[in-house]
Design an enzyme around this catalytic site. Structure first.
Site, short mmCIF file in Angstrom:
data_model
loop_
_atom_site.label_atom_id
_atom_site.label_comp_id
_atom_site.label_asym_id
_atom_site.label_seq_id
_atom_site.Cartn_x
_atom_site.Cartn_y
_atom_site.Cartn_z
N CYS A 25 -1.43 3.19 -7.20
CA CYS A 25 -2.29 3.21 -6.18
C CYS A 25 -2.26 1.59 -5.40
O CYS A 25 -2.20 1.06 -7.16
CB CYS A 25 -2.89 3.39 -5.87
SG CYS A 25 -4.42 2.84 -4.55
N CYS B 224 1.17 -1.03 -0.01
CA CYS B 224 0.16 -0.35 -0.64
C CYS B 224 0.68 1.36 0.25
O CYS B 224 2.05 1.42 0.70
CB CYS B 224 -0.96 0.48 1.71
SG CYS B 224 -2.14 1.03 1.40
#
Ligand code: DGL
Length: 263
Positions: free
Chosen positions: A181, A70
């Site tokens: 992302c 992440c």
């Protein structure tokens, strides 16, 4: 011992998928903090606290290395996690360096799609100062893509309408789109179809897993080649045993066409 994978939700599965190809004999614990997703619209402090809670949980289940799959959690917590734990911690950052290299000699620009928090954090700003001396990089948050992904929607009219709505009008000035992302690689087909002209779409997943592989090897942590690796899933601290949810997770993980489907 396991390799821990952490993400705010299902995005990190796009990284785990690469890890399963390159390190198939490892056992993985995947922690999706879906109850608290999205992270990208939260404050740095909140994201750091949630990430530390999840890593504590993973550490209690014995991990030999951790991938923060992440970009947002990496920018908020990776430095402090490395101080707090002895196992190697592999973080992620948007693939700005290769994107700039690809476009430097031409007249095209680079667009980085990431969460609002990733884009405003110091880590990303440092990345830009190091690699964007020609000022060819622009940034764009795409919070709804995270929401769609968490609902297992990766394709279809709502997704294309949103992509068209947020993309800059003069999109043909961009040569490369960086998916900064881990939720975004699942939208690759929708992005390609919704963006007119041709644009290279890249992400940092393979680079992250190559890094994981060298860290595992250099620390003599590789599992024997006769180990049949498995993946255990947790959703915000609860093991996923419900077959329907598990099937959904597995579909995105193993089905190479997953990004073309609406679940
Ligand atoms: N998957 C995450 C990332 O790579 C964040 C998504 C979110 O929870 O906002 O940044």
């Amino acid at each position: 011992m396991n390799i821990g994978f952490f993400d705010s939700g299902i995005g990190g599965l796009s990284v785990l998928r690469e890890a399963l190809m390159l390190l198939p004999n490892e056992n993985y614990i995947y922690y999706a903090d879906s109850d608290n997703a999205p992270y990208g619209t939260k404050t740095r402090e909140e994201v750091k606290r949630l990430t530390f809670d999840a890593v504590k949980f993973l550490n209690e289940r014995k991990i030999k290395a951790l991938v923060i799959a992440c970009n947002t959690a990496t920018s908020a917590a990776v430095r402090d996690l490395r101080k707090a734990y002895n196992f190697p911690v592999i973080g992620m950052e948007p693939a700005v360096k290769p994107a700039v290299q690809m476009n430097n000699n031409g007249d095209k620009r680079v667009l980085v799609l990431a969460t609002a928090l990733t884009l405003k954090e110091e880590k990303f700003q440092n990345l830009i100062s190091r690699f964007d001396s020609e000022h060819i990089v622009d940034m764009l948050p795409a919070p709804k893509l995270v929401e769609f992904a968490e609902k297992f929607i990766f394709y279809g009219p709502e997704v294309s309408a949103y992509i068209k709505e947020i993309m800059p009008e003069n999109i043909d000035q961009y040569g490369t789109l960086v998916l900064g992302c881990t939720h975004f690689p699942f939208f690759k087909q929708a992005l390609e179809e919704s963006i007119p002209g041709s644009i290279n779409i890249i992400d940092g997943n393979r680079g992250t897993v190559n890094h994981l592989m060298s860290v595992i090897k250099n620390n003599n942590l590789l599992s024997p080649s006769d180990t049949k690796g498995k993946v255990t899933f947790y959703k915000s601290g609860v093991q996923v045993k419900d077959q329907t949810i598990l099937e959904r997770y597995k579909n995105i993980l193993y089905d190479t066409k997953a990004e073309k489907h609406t679940f």
